[in-house]
Motif scaffolding. Structure first.
Motif, PDB file in Angstrom:
ATOM      1  N   ILE A   1      37.077  22.819  56.200  1.00 12.34           N
ATOM      2  CA  ILE A   1      37.109  24.172  55.651  1.00 12.34           C
ATOM      3  C   ILE A   1      38.326  24.185  54.743  1.00 12.34           C
ATOM      4  O   ILE A   1      39.453  23.974  55.194  1.00 12.34           O
ATOM      5  N   LEU A   2      38.085  24.373  53.458  1.00 13.24           N
ATOM      6  CA  LEU A   2      39.135  24.222  52.456  1.00 13.24           C
ATOM      7  C   LEU A   2      39.524  25.600  51.929  1.00 13.24           C
ATOM      8  O   LEU A   2      38.648  26.376  51.511  1.00 13.24           O
ATOM      9  N   PHE A   3      40.819  25.895  51.925  1.00 10.61           N
ATOM     10  CA  PHE A   3      41.265  27.190  51.417  1.00 10.61           C
ATOM     11  C   PHE A   3      41.265  27.174  49.893  1.00 10.61           C
ATOM     12  O   PHE A   3      41.630  26.186  49.268  1.00 10.61           O
ATOM     13  N   ILE A   4      40.843  28.286  49.303  1.00  9.36           N
ATOM     14  CA  ILE A   4      40.745  28.399  47.850  1.00  9.36           C
ATOM     15  C   ILE A   4      41.797  29.383  47.338  1.00  9.36           C
ATOM     16  O   ILE A   4      41.830  30.542  47.748  1.00  9.36           O
ATOM     17  N   ASP A   5      42.655  28.907  46.428  1.00 11.46           N
ATOM     18  CA  ASP A   5      43.729  29.756  45.906  1.00 11.46           C
ATOM     19  C   ASP A   5      43.255  30.684  44.798  1.00 11.46           C
ATOM     20  O   ASP A   5      43.772  31.790  44.644  1.00 11.46           O
ATOM     21  N   ARG A   6      42.354  30.182  43.973  1.00  5.38           N
ATOM     22  CA  ARG A   6      41.901  30.988  42.854  1.00  5.38           C
ATOM     23  C   ARG A   6      40.393  30.892  42.723  1.00  5.38           C
ATOM     24  O   ARG A   6      39.833  29.790  42.713  1.00  5.38           O
ATOM     25  N   HIS A   7      39.767  32.057  42.616  1.00  2.00           N
ATOM     26  CA  HIS A   7      38.318  32.109  42.426  1.00  2.00           C
ATOM     27  C   HIS A   7      38.043  32.898  41.159  1.00  2.00           C
ATOM     28  O   HIS A   7      38.356  34.084  41.084  1.00  2.00           O
ATOM     29  N   LEU A   8      37.505  32.219  40.168  1.00  3.41           N
ATOM     30  CA  LEU A   8      37.188  32.865  38.894  1.00  3.41           C
ATOM     31  C   LEU A   8      35.703  33.196  38.897  1.00  3.41           C
ATOM     32  O   LEU A   8      34.871  32.369  39.297  1.00  3.41           O
ATOM     33  N   VAL A   9      35.396  34.403  38.482  1.00  7.62           N
ATOM     34  CA  VAL A   9      34.036  34.919  38.627  1.00  7.62           C
ATOM     35  C   VAL A   9      33.519  35.352  37.256  1.00  7.62           C
ATOM     36  O   VAL A   9      34.257  35.977  36.496  1.00  7.62           O
ATOM     37  N   HIS A  10      32.296  34.983  36.924  1.00  3.12           N
ATOM     38  CA  HIS A  10      31.721  35.484  35.667  1.00  3.12           C
ATOM     39  C   HIS A  10      30.337  36.083  35.908  1.00  3.12           C
ATOM     40  O   HIS A  10      29.807  36.023  37.019  1.00  3.12           O
ATOM     41  N   GLU A  11      29.760  36.636  34.832  1.00  4.48           N
ATOM     42  CA  GLU A  11      28.588  37.492  34.990  1.00  4.48           C
ATOM     43  C   GLU A  11      27.299  36.767  35.346  1.00  4.48           C
ATOM     44  O   GLU A  11      26.398  37.359  35.920  1.00  4.48           O
ATOM     45  N   VAL A  12      27.201  35.463  35.042  1.00  2.00           N
ATOM     46  CA  VAL A  12      25.902  34.800  35.189  1.00  2.00           C
ATOM     47  C   VAL A  12      25.649  34.275  36.597  1.00  2.00           C
ATOM     48  O   VAL A  12      24.536  34.380  37.107  1.00  2.00           O
ATOM     49  N   THR A  13      26.679  33.738  37.236  1.00  2.00           N
ATOM     50  CA  THR A  13      26.432  33.121  38.545  1.00  2.00           C
ATOM     51  C   THR A  13      26.911  33.993  39.715  1.00  2.00           C
ATOM     52  O   THR A  13      26.913  33.545  40.851  1.00  2.00           O
ATOM     53  N   SER A  14      27.327  35.234  39.422  1.00  2.00           N
ATOM     54  CA  SER A  14      27.827  36.066  40.518  1.00  2.00           C
ATOM     55  C   SER A  14      26.913  37.185  41.021  1.00  2.00           C
ATOM     56  O   SER A  14      27.080  37.613  42.159  1.00  2.00           O
ATOM     57  N   PRO A  15      25.938  37.679  40.226  1.00  2.00           N
ATOM     58  CA  PRO A  15      25.209  38.863  40.712  1.00  2.00           C
ATOM     59  C   PRO A  15      24.553  38.641  42.074  1.00  2.00           C
ATOM     60  O   PRO A  15      24.645  39.497  42.955  1.00  2.00           O
ATOM     61  N   GLN A  16      23.939  37.473  42.258  1.00  2.00           N
ATOM     62  CA  GLN A  16      23.229  37.202  43.511  1.00  2.00           C
ATOM     63  C   GLN A  16      24.218  37.023  44.661  1.00  2.00           C
ATOM     64  O   GLN A  16      23.866  37.244  45.824  1.00  2.00           O
ATOM     65  N   ALA A  17      25.452  36.617  44.340  1.00 12.87           N
ATOM     66  CA  ALA A  17      26.467  36.458  45.385  1.00 12.87           C
ATOM     67  C   ALA A  17      26.926  37.829  45.891  1.00 12.87           C
ATOM     68  O   ALA A  17      27.023  38.064  47.096  1.00 12.87           O
ATOM     69  N   PHE A  18      27.190  38.733  44.956  1.00 12.99           N
ATOM     70  CA  PHE A  18      27.578  40.090  45.366  1.00 12.99           C
ATOM     71  C   PHE A  18      26.431  40.768  46.120  1.00 12.99           C
ATOM     72  O   PHE A  18      26.652  41.484  47.104  1.00 12.99           O
ATOM     73  N   GLU A  19      25.216  40.516  45.645  1.00 18.72           N
ATOM     74  CA  GLU A  19      24.042  41.075  46.326  1.00 18.72           C
ATOM     75  C   GLU A  19      23.994  40.587  47.776  1.00 18.72           C
ATOM     76  O   GLU A  19      23.715  41.349  48.701  1.00 18.72           O
ATOM     77  N   GLY A  20      24.324  39.307  47.960  1.00 17.53           N
ATOM     78  CA  GLY A  20      24.357  38.733  49.308  1.00 17.53           C
ATOM     79  C   GLY A  20      25.409  39.399  50.182  1.00 17.53           C
ATOM     80  O   GLY A  20      25.164  39.704  51.350  1.00 17.53           O
ATOM     81  N   LEU A  21      26.589  39.645  49.618  1.00 20.66           N
ATOM     82  CA  LEU A  21      27.651  40.319  50.370  1.00 20.66           C
ATOM     83  C   LEU A  21      27.186  41.697  50.813  1.00 20.66           C
ATOM     84  O   LEU A  21      27.371  42.103  51.963  1.00 20.66           O
ATOM     85  N   ARG A  22      26.605  42.390  49.862  1.00 21.83           N
ATOM     86  CA  ARG A  22      26.149  43.748  50.130  1.00 21.83           C
ATOM     87  C   ARG A  22      25.130  43.748  51.262  1.00 21.83           C
ATOM     88  O   ARG A  22      25.222  44.537  52.202  1.00 21.83           O
TER      89      ARG A  22
END
Ligand code: SF4
Lengths: 480, 207
Positions: free
Chosen positions: A41-62
């Motif tokens: 399990i690797l800790f991530i310091d920076r996560h950069l987010v853009h419009e194309v690969t994130s909508p389904q991820a936010f939908e999953g969180l929701r």
């Protein structure tokens, strides 16, 4: 440690005595827990987010009722799908929806976001280092394969899929098996007129698009140390085209000078403390790599791809191989080239200057140097798309936009643009393009489009001559 | 994610190396904000002529393979971008397993997270399976994840390797996030230790 010294400490050699690679150190510093099967399990310091690969991820969180664990480690920006026309006009309806969805998601989840009209907006891999959001020693991920770019800082940076984007948003970690370590040492100095892009294309032609699969590549050697940060980013950017998970360059004085004073970087004493830590990161002498490749810088010439895979490239004065495989034959047919034929002299229709590979101020300066006092050849459309709003502003402050506009180039707003042809910036079928981007796949820049990858200077030379030529034959003028 | 246990299905032969993600799903179809519905654009450039009509020579347009659930290809399948849309498009079309000599790393991970099993087998074995697949609807290939074997139409069994954790997740249809959150205490401890030893790491400011 020599045996004498070791006996002084009177303890058996431990893991910590073993010489470690830069990659080993970055990895070890981020392991939260090792799972029974060896994955971490690797800790991530920076996560950069853009419009194309994130909508389904936010939908999953929701859907799961989860929140973003560390908004303070997350930065969102729209880049892939934004119009780059002056004034940003002409967005397609589905692109507008994607942008709106990102804006709704960052607002709902409290994620820092650089709006489209903010001067700091730009391609995620350009703005991360530029703003100091990406720093040496970090783990950096983004739902985009060219996240390898940030490895130029001496950070472990790699692209992830959307399920992993969701995983990082929810947990600030990723489950990863440790890749293998590969080192590419570039001996000697690059010749004048030969750039980091040529080096990257040379390496990929040598080791192939799967040459780095399963590996993290550390670039080392005199020629790499001599590169500025822009060149190092170009080199690390293309690591993914060699199949690698990530590229790395050990942090050094060039790195620290670049990071110093960037708005999101540590300042003052905090910066000094950071530098002290970053100095411990370079690979120890004697550290073991799973694979070593040595390249002679003197062998690298300006490169151009002739096929539909980044490995299908050759020196400008070399040519397409005489004997080709079935895949290569198909590539040549697509590119309307013949075995044994060189690409030099091929007429081009479009020139694309930009992308996370070559959309930085240094790249635009190169283009302006070639373009100054010349004009774009008749019938050629040449686009310059700065990698970020700040790059654009800097170029304008230096008067580069005037040089380019006077020469007949289009001067556009920041974004990914014709690198991937998601927005209206696309090739039409059959068009031949000299491109500073990173992928020459079939249809990458638009269905039926033919892409030749090359350096900014070579693309500029193509723009002003209308053909693929060796920029060194043009003679390069100095900027006033 | 749907669990993957065993699959007996028609396999489509795609004898090409470096099948990149732009080929699997071109960028212009990435404007969707959903996971579903991408199957119609799977291999769009190969599958359809510019006027939108089907190219009859493309394997998935041939009657025998329209319902293929296994794909067999050559080296470095899925190279290129990180777009998970490639996995979603395959899944939406109905592909649950891809067999090739090698896979690009990111695609490999994306496939597993969507219940698609990527199986790496030597080129010679892939070529043999490619010949089986050429028999179209007359031949079915079975993939048994529990026993880690591919069973050819002749009954010959070929064993394959799979990461044990991934196998466990696939067999049980588990998603990663739920699993990782069981380690939440470790994550919190890590965050606290990091804030203490590297206090200089700045927060991304609210913009
Ligand atoms: S510029 Fe091209 S390669 Fe870079 S992030 Fe944008 S689309 Fe991807």
């Amino acid at each position: 440690m020599n045996p004498m010294t070791q006996s002084l400490f009177d303890k058996p050699q431990t893991l910590f005595d073993k010489p470690q690679t830069l990659f080993d150190k970055l990895w070890a510093a981020h392991v939260v827990e090792t799972l029974p099967d060896g994955a971490a399990i690797l800790f991530i310091d920076r996560h950069l987010v853009h419009e194309v690969t994130s909508p389904q991820a936010f939908e999953g969180l929701r859907a799961a009722g989860r929140k973003v664990r560390r908004p303070d480690c997350t930065l969102a920006v729209a880049d892939h799908n934004v119009p780059t026309s002056p004034g940003r006009v002409g967005a397609e309806a589905d692109s507008v929806l994607q942008l709106k969805t990102l804006e709704e998601n960052v607002a709902a989840f409290g994620v820092p976001y650089i709006p489209i009209d903010d001067p700091r907006q730009g391609i995620v891999h350009v703005i991360g280092p530029e703003l100091g959001a990406s720093l040496p020693g970090m783990t950096i991920v983004c739902g985009d394969s060219h996240t390898s770019t940030h490895g130029a800082l001496g950070a472990l940076a790699f692209g992830i899929g959307t399920s992993e984007v969701e995983h990082v948003l929810a947990t600030q970690t990723l489950i990863q098996s440790k890749p293998k370590a590969m080192r590419i040492t570039v001996k000697g100095r690059l010749s004048p007129g030969v750039t980091a892009k040529d080096l990257a294309l040379h390496i990929i032609a040598e080791i192939g698009t799967a040459g780095g699969t399963g590996c993290v590549i550390e670039y080392a050697g005199e020629a790499v140390r001599a590169l500025d940060m822009a060149g190092r980013m170009t080199l690390c950017n293309m690591s993914i085209e060699a199949g690698a998970r990530a590229g790395l360059v050990a942090p050094d004085e060039t790195t620290f000078a670049y990071v110093r004073g960037r708005p999101m970087a540590p300042q003052g004493e905090a910066f000094d403390a950071a530098v002290a830590y970053w100095r411990t990161l370079p690979s120890d002498p004697g550290a073991r790599f799973d694979r070593e490749v040595v390249v002679a810088a003197a062998d690298v010439a300006p490169m151009v791809t002739w096929g539909t895979s980044p490995e299908e490239g050759a020196p400008i004065n070399g040519g397409v191989p005489n004997v080709v495989t079935a895949d290569e034959e198909r590539a040549l047919e697509y590119m309307a080239l013949r075995p044994g034929q060189g690409v030099a002299g091929a007429q081009i229709d479009v020139v694309f200057i930009g992308s996370c590979t070559n959309g930085r101020i240094e790249d635009i300066r190169e283009v302006a140097r070639v373009a100054r006092g010349r004009s774009v050849a008749e019938g050629v459309r040449a686009l310059v798309v700065p990698g970020s709003g700040l790059v654009k502003a800097q170029a304008e402050a230096e008067g580069l936009d005037r040089i380019l506009i006077d020469a007949g180039f289009e001067w556009r707003e920041a974004g990914c643009s014709m690198c991937l042809g998601m927005n209206p910036d696309r090739l039409t079928p059959g068009q031949r393009c000299a491109s500073t981007s990173n992928r020459n796949f079939e249809g990458r820049q638009g269905p039926g489009g033919r892409t030749h990858l090359m350096s900014p200077a070579m693309a500029a030379a193509a723009a002003v001559t209308g053909r693929i030529v060796d920029v060194r034959e043009l003679g390069v003028r100095e900027l006033a | 994610m749907d669990a993957f246990t065993t699959l007996t299905a028609v396999a489509a032969p795609l004898p090409a190396a470096n099948v990149d993600t732009d080929k699997i799903i071109p960028a212009r179809f990435l404007k969707t904000i959903k996971r579903s519905g991408l199957g119609t654009h799977l291999f769009d450039g190969l599958r359809y002529a510019p006027d939108g009509s089907e190219r009859p020579e493309f394997v998935l347009n041939q009657p025998a393979y329209r319902k293929a659930e296994i794909l067999i290809a050559h080296e470095n399948f899925g190279c290129g971008s990180s777009r998970e849309h490639a996995a979603w498009a395959l899944l939406d079309f109905g592909i649950r397993c891809v067999i090739a000599p090698s896979f690009a790393d990111i695609f490999h991970g994306n496939a597993l997270k969507n219940g698609i099993l990527p199986i790496a087998l030597p080129r010679a074995v892939c070529d043999a399976l490619m010949q089986d697949a050429a028999m179209g609807g007359n031949a079915r290939i079975t993939v048994d994840l529990e026993r880690q074997v591919v069973i050819r139409p002749s009954g010959e069994e070929i064993s394959f390797a799979v990461d044990p954790m991934r196998r466990h997740f696939l067999l049980n249809g588990l998603d990663d996030i739920g699993q990782t959150l069981q380690h939440e205490a470790s994550i919190t401890a890590f965050e606290q230790a990091r804030a203490a030893t590297q206090p200089w790491i700045p927060a991304i400011p609210v913009i």
